[in-house]
Design an enzyme around this catalytic site. Structure first.
Site, PDB file in Angstrom:
ATOM      1  N   HIS A  61       0.734  -1.063   0.062  1.00 26.73           N
ATOM      2  CA  HIS A  61       0.001  -0.267  -0.022  1.00 26.73           C
ATOM      3  C   HIS A  61       0.814   1.161  -0.076  1.00 26.73           C
ATOM      4  CE1 HIS A  61      -3.802   1.897   1.656  1.00 26.73           C
ATOM      5  NE2 HIS A  61      -3.448   2.709   1.044  1.00 26.73           N
ATOM      6  N   LEU A  64       2.583   6.591  -4.732  1.00 25.59           N
ATOM      7  CA  LEU A  64       3.595   7.211  -5.348  1.00 25.59           C
ATOM      8  C   LEU A  64       3.275   8.742  -6.178  1.00 25.59           C
ATOM      9  CD1 LEU A  64       5.526   4.246  -6.601  1.00 25.59           C
ATOM     10  CD2 LEU A  64       6.234   5.516  -4.612  1.00 25.59           C
ATOM     11  N   ARG A  65       2.186   8.780  -6.313  1.00 24.54           N
ATOM     12  CA  ARG A  65       1.562  10.127  -6.872  1.00 24.54           C
ATOM     13  C   ARG A  65       1.949  10.307  -8.367  1.00 24.54           C
ATOM     14  NH1 ARG A  65      -1.858  10.250  -2.817  1.00 24.54           N
ATOM     15  NH2 ARG A  65      -0.990  10.979  -0.823  1.00 24.54           N
ATOM     16  N   ASN A  95      -4.860   5.798  -7.078  1.00 20.24           N
ATOM     17  CA  ASN A  95      -5.326   7.394  -7.018  1.00 20.24           C
ATOM     18  C   ASN A  95      -4.437   8.276  -7.769  1.00 20.24           C
ATOM     19  OD1 ASN A  95      -3.980   6.911  -4.732  1.00 20.24           O
ATOM     20  ND2 ASN A  95      -5.259   8.151  -3.552  1.00 20.24           N
ATOM     21  N   ASP A 155      -8.563   2.930  -3.308  1.00 20.51           N
ATOM     22  CA  ASP A 155      -8.286   3.420  -1.898  1.00 20.51           C
ATOM     23  C   ASP A 155      -8.372   5.125  -2.016  1.00 20.51           C
ATOM     24  OD1 ASP A 155      -6.996   2.945   0.604  1.00 20.51           O
ATOM     25  OD2 ASP A 155      -5.362   4.274  -0.303  1.00 20.51           O
ATOM     26  N   ASP A 308       0.915   2.542   3.938  1.00 17.71           N
ATOM     27  CA  ASP A 308       0.012   3.665   3.302  1.00 17.71           C
ATOM     28  C   ASP A 308       0.717   5.178   3.275  1.00 17.71           C
ATOM     29  OD1 ASP A 308      -2.059   5.093   2.215  1.00 17.71           O
ATOM     30  OD2 ASP A 308      -3.045   5.097   4.134  1.00 17.71           O
TER      31      ASP A 308
END
Length: 430
Positions: A61, A64-65, A95, A155, A308
């Site tokens: 989880h 890494l954007r 996401n 997520d 996370d």
């Protein structure tokens, strides 16, 4: 720019007097991507006295954007942070912008990971188009892509429609995939800012009830039981959730669960100063929840630790609590926190942070105990060292760590991925 593993010359290593999972000191030879063989004298020697050799850590989880929020993190900077934290594989959440809901986007993330060459970056595909919870994404196409996606998650958003969740579980069952659920009933968390309890009442912040998480987990374990599919519960945070998962496992439901380092260590009392670095989703809970999570991790109800890791640019965190984005950094501090919680139970740490997450994600090259014939994918950890967390010294582009100034036990000395040393003595390979 990092060189990919394929372009890096393989160096042979001799690690002397290292303890594998707490066993008697031994020597490890690393040659041609594997562990084993007789020293020839041409190896680079590493003094392993006092060090523990663990299988390379696997994070199920990670955010890494990239693509879309390269001001907060990139695949390269996140890979550096992961290698420095002892990780050899990370699963990148969907996401991003655009959302990783097509074969094209997951392949882009996968290729960026290969170019960085520091950890194996395994993309997680979105369950629904645009994370909107209305239409299934291209699950089959992502599974058949070069990235070979096996875990799917919205997520940050809950798949709250039970019919859609059932369809997703049925779909991935055909190729033994996993749906990883962000368990949050959105109608119970509207406007919520932190855990609902005594602290939220005292601070005047809208509370986030535990039942918002527990209701979705209860529903989803029933759906997993009905379909026979694999369900994974992300970032479990309440004692009630642990109880529900325990009961489901006793019935043979194919459910696994994760807990984050911050939910094992921090409580809602941290919100008392309104510092948004402690704002996270799900929120920090009470000490009784922390105790239940630790027990659940120890007895196997909770299968793994997942970071996370959620980097945010300064302007998304350095603001009023109500407007701050939820999330904390986690990759570089995870092993130290878990060590502080579990103590020197190296077999348990290896299971919860390497073997089991590798199995859930289908990463067959990871999770192997460092031994003759095994892939040279492992971590060297000094349990006697102490580090003080300095946000400015972290490899991540962001600095939103809740552990700033905190002294943590242990230090990652080196990380190896298929025989390549990706981090050593506090520096990631270039």
């Amino acid at each position: 720019m990092s060189l990919s593993l394929a372009r890096r010359p393989l160096v042979s290593y001799l690690i002397r007097n290292v303890s594998v999972l707490g066993g008697d000191p031994t020597d490890l030879v690393v040659r041609d991507g594997l562990i084993g063989g007789t020293p020839t004298g041409d190896e680079e020697v590493i003094d392993g006295t006092g060090l523990i050799a663990l299988p390379g850590l696997v994070d199920l989880h990670t955010h890494l954007r990239e693509p879309g929020r390269e001001d907060a993190e990139t695949v390269l900077t996140g890979s550096r942070a992961a290698a420095l934290g002892g990780f050899t594989a990370v699963c990148a959440m969907a996401n991003t912008t655009p959302v990783a809901d097509t074969a094209g986007v997951v392949e882009q993330v996968w290729r960026l990971g290969r170019e960085a060459g520091l950890v194996d970056v395994q993309p997680i595909g979105a369950v629904t188009v645009g994370l909107a919870g209305e239409q299934l994404a291209e699950l089959g196409a992502m599974a058949e892509s070069a990235a070979r996606v096996r875990v799917f998650s919205d997520d940050g958003m809950c798949v709250h429609d039970p019919r859609l969740m059932r369809r997703a579980l049925e779909y991935v069952k055909a190729f033994d995939g996993v749906i990883a659920q962000h368990a949050e009933e959105p109608r119970l968390t509207q406007g919520a800012q932190m855990h609902e309890g005594e602290v939220s009442a005292r601070l005047g912040l809208t509370g986030w009830p535990s039942v918002a998480e527990e209701a979705i987990i209860a529903r989803d374990v029933l759906l997993a039981e009905h379909t026979g599919a694999r369900l994974h519960v992300c970032h479990v945070s309440t004692a009630g959730s642990v109880d529900i998962i325990r009961q489901a496992k006793a019935r043979g439901v194919r459910v696994t669960a994760e807990v984050t380092p911050h939910h094992l260590l921090l409580t809602d009392e941290k919100a008392g100063g309104y510092d948004p670095v402690y704002k996270v989703n799900p929120p920090l809970r009470t000490q009784s929840d922390v105790d239940a999570l630790r027990q659940g991790l120890t007895d196997g109800v909770i299968d793994i630790v997942a970071t996370d890791h959620a980097p945010h640019a300064g302007h998304d965190k350095d603001c009023e609590w109500a407007y701050a984005r939820p999330g904390m950094l986690g990759l570089e501090t995870a092993l130290g926190i878990v060590f502080s919680v579990l103590g020197p139970d190296w077999e348990l740490i290896a299971d919860r942070m390497s073997r089991t997450p590798a199995r859930i994600a289908g990463l067959a090259e990871h999770g192997h105990t460092p031994a003759d014939g095994a892939p040279a994918t492992f971590t060297l950890f000094d349990p006697q060292a102490r580090i003080t967390v300095d946000p400015g010294a972290l490899a991540s582009l962001s600095s939103n760590t809740p552990y700033a100034g905190m002294e943590l036990p242990g230090r990652v000395v080196a990380t190896f991925l298929r025989g390549v040393r990706t981090a050593f003595d506090g520096k990631a390979s270039q």
